[in-house]
Write an enzyme that holds these catalytic residues in place. Structure first.
Site: not given
Ligand code: GCV
Length: 701
Positions: A291, A365, A393
């Site tokens: 990411e 995720d 989340e």
């Molecule tokens: C900290 C998901 C979440 C992100 C998070 C990522 C990760 O994509 O939406 O906010 O980033 O996981 O675990 O690195």
């Protein structure tokens, strides 16, 4: 006169209408110590020793019992193990030999109770365990307990930024006030440490894996040191998320290539600087090439080369690297669930012995339900830590009551079958399956500055459940719920039963009204708040919900069998066979692995469409059931706690309906089938649902 009386009545009516928010606000978590009026289980308390940890133990018993001294004439003795104690309390040598560094023994002998251990921290854990037993009303008459944690490193990962924004946090600002540290040592830090120690959490990463290089500057390291000094006597070690490009960002090096000698030197110096300040520093947590985060891949190096460079810097000091396996950037052409396995399995055996891979419980995720990640069991040479998400989340933020003990238990108990039946994920994580000494587990924290810490009284139970399962993964979610209820809410037996009946199915309700039958990743973009199954316009194909549900005129679901993306091939043969066929795929994962016709007949005789819709309705009905049960326990719950949960449940009811109606209306435009008879029509219009915007939803990334 009449006017005066009327006025007085009006005034008193107004006064009565002001809601009273006094009472138990949730700050004390499961450490209230007044749900029952318990007494010290002995006439005297004797804590032998004068370290900070001994003082914490004394303080904890004082908080718990004030001056309430027990009937028994004996002594509650808290003391490190000695040969004399062994003899006095009849402890056999083969029993005490089993004590690990964090373990403890509780033993009753006549009127006396002994809490003993090899270390101060063991004594602290033993004290918290005794307190738990007292407050959940366990008889202590024949007390004889020996416990060691099953997993060595039990960490909270905070996704908190230096400006106090919390990524995926729904309980207010970060509890870590970096601006005021190191001198301002807020009360919350101590209470945070107490809460964690009481459930056996022994490590913390106070900042986001989407890291900020500033954290490694001398100024910030002083702040980290201040926190580390506070939590140390509670048995908690400090770890830091690091930015892989720190050598360039902080000191202007030309590169952060892990094979560059200057870069290696930079990290060695940085590690030495950290250990100078924090001698028991735990190590680094790294999100790399994921990411948008920098990593070894930027220089054509592997994850192993990146991790080993950091591991060799930490090694002389005893530190470890938690290297995250949450990567899906490498080959966007490949279906997302395949990517972490493909990236890391070929690297098995190439990591230094102080590296542990941190793997999310499922392959995507933290969805409300996922199968276990196929990485578990697939790297015999490399220890794996499990990453669970405590913050919600994808499970309704902090307004939905979703007890995650059941999710964590499901994740731990999943049987990978890699070495035959019984090769559970828990055995991979506790090291027993492949004989690994380095073991770890991480929970993405749900704490914030809200008075009740987690934004929802019941979200506290998820923090609690994570800690308890990290300590002992053989505990059941039900047992943990029961413990938590009795320490936090009530011990009245019927009320405990009702609250258990709320908690135990609560996560399943969320699955049903958000992502039933193995559907996943259907939330709206960015903030992840509310439904967005229609979203199809994001930059990467695999960020879009349509990528995951694949609904079309024929049917719905993602074909991950050999005729599709072949993700099933990453599992052990046992699961490959099961997942290859919809009839042998567990129903709750059906659409995770299969694209099936809308009229596909399920075992119960229903069509897939009818079943899918009825699951959405079941989830909403589940929330109504929780509301009713909550009303029934009102007399037994503190008014403030009651009101907080009552209000959150009403939000949840509204949002569950929103999820159901928006999802059903959307899928109906594709399936072109009617709502099954007997179910009310969804309320609202799809167009209106699709137009909803939430620019200020909390916790955005
Ligand atoms: C900290 C998901 C979440 C992100 C998070 C990522 C990760 O994509 O939406 O906010 O980033 O996981 O675990 O690195």
């Amino acid at each position: 006169m009449r006017i005066v009386v009327c006025l007085l009545l009006l005034i008193s009516a107004r006064v009565m209408a002001v809601p009273d928010f006094s009472g138990e606000d949730g700050y004390r978590l499961w450490q209230r110590y007044d749900v029952i009026d318990a007494a010290l289980p002995a006439a005297t308390l004797k804590v032998v020793g004068h370290t900070e940890t001994h003082n914490i133990i004394r303080d904890e018993f004082r908080r718990a019992f004030a001056n309430r001294v027990g009937q028994s004439r004996g002594t509650l003795l808290v003391q490190k193990i000695t040969p004399e104690l062994q003899a006095r309390f009849n402890l056999q040598a083969d029993v005490t030999a089993q004590l690990g560094d964090e373990g403890f023994i509780l033993k009753r002998h006549g009127n006396d109770i002994l809490i003993t251990a090899k270390t101060d921290i063991g004594l602290l854990y033993g004290s918290y365990h005794l307190l738990r037993l007292v407050f959940i009303q366990q008889p202590l008459d024949s007390l004889s307990v020996l416990q060691n944690p099953k997993i060595q490193r039990r960490l909270l990962n905070h996704w908190d930024d230096l400006d106090r924004h919390t990524e995926r946090g729904y309980a207010g600002e970060s509890i870590f006030d970096w601006h005021r540290l190191p001198l301002d040592k807020d009360q919350r830090y101590y209470d945070y440490a107490r809460a964690n120690a009481s459930i056996g959490i022994n490590g913390m990463v106070p900042i986001n894996v989407n890291a900020n290089a500033l954290m490694l500057t001398p100024m910030y390291l002083q702040k980290v040191k201040a926190l580390a000094d506070i939590v140390r006597p509670y048995g908690i070690k400090m770890y830091l998320s690091i930015k892989f490009s720190s050598p360039q960002q902080l000191d202007g090096l030309d590169t952060s290539d892990p094979l560059d000698p200057q870069v290696q030197k930079w990290w060695k110096h940085k590690a030495a600087e950290i250990y100078q300040l924090i001698p028991d520093f735990g190590g680094f947590l790294v999100k790399a090439n994921s990411e948008g985060q920098p990593g070894p891949g930027d220089y054509g190096r592997t994850h192993a080369e990146g991790a080993n460079m950091l591991a060799s810097a930490l090694k002389p000091h005893g530190g470890v690297v938690f290297w995250r396996a949450f990567v899906y950037a490498n080959n966007p052409a490949k279906e997302r669930s395949l990517q972490a396995y493909d990236e890391f399995v070929p690297l098995d055996g190439k990591f230094m012995d102080n590296v542990i891979l941190q793997v999310k419980n499922g392959p995507i995720d933290f969805q409300p339900r996922e199968p276990f990640s196929p990485l578990f069991g697939a790297t015999p040479e490399t220890p794996l830590a499990m990453e669970l998400q405590i913050t919600q989340e994808y499970l309704g933020f902090s307004t939905h009551l979703a007890y995650l003990g059941t999710l964590f238990e499901e994740a731990m108990d999943a049987d990978t079958h890699v070495k035959g039946p019984g090769s559970t994920v828990a055995k991979v994580v506790d090291g027993s399956l492949y004989n690994h000494k380095l073991t770890g587990i991480a929970g993405v924290a749900n704490t914030g500055m809200q008075r009740n810490w987690t934004g929802h009284i019941f979200a506290q139970s998820n923090w609690y459940a994570f800690g308890r399962l990290a300590w002992d993964h053989t505990l059941s979610a039900k047992q943990i719920a029961n413990e938590w209820i009795k320490q936090t809410l009530t011990v009245q037996p019927e009320a405990v039963r009702q609250v258990e009946a709320i908690m135990m199915p609560s996560r399943e309700y969320v699955v049903e009204y958000m992502t039933p039958l193995g559907l996943h990743h259907l939330m709206d973009s960015g903030h992840h708040y509310g439904p967005g199954p229609w979203v199809d316009n994001l930059g990467r194909a695999d960020w879009n919900p349509v990528y995951y549900h694949r609904a079309d005129k024929q049917g719905i679901g993602l074909d991950r069998t050999a005729s599709g993306t072949d993700a099933v091939s990453q599992y052990a043969p046992y699961w490959q066979q099961k997942f290859a066929n919809p009839e042998t795929t567990p129903k709750e994962l059906l659409l995770w692995f299969h694209h099936l016709p809308w009229d596909y007949q399920l075992e119960n005789g229903e069509t897939l469409w009818n079943e899918l819709v009825s699951y959405y309705y079941r989830g909403v009905d589940g929330v109504s059931d929780m509301q009713q049960r909550w009303q029934q326990v009102k007399p037994y719950i503190d008014a403030n706690q009651f009101r907080q949960v009552e209000m959150a449940l009403s939000i949840q009811q509204q949002e569950a309906q929103w999820w159901r109606d928006a999802s059903v209306l959307y899928f109906q435009t594709i399936s072109e089938r009617p709502i099954p008879t007997g179910l009310p029509k969804p309320a609202g219009s799809l167009k209106e649902f699709q137009s909803r915007k939430f620019p200020y939803a909390p916790g955005q990334g």
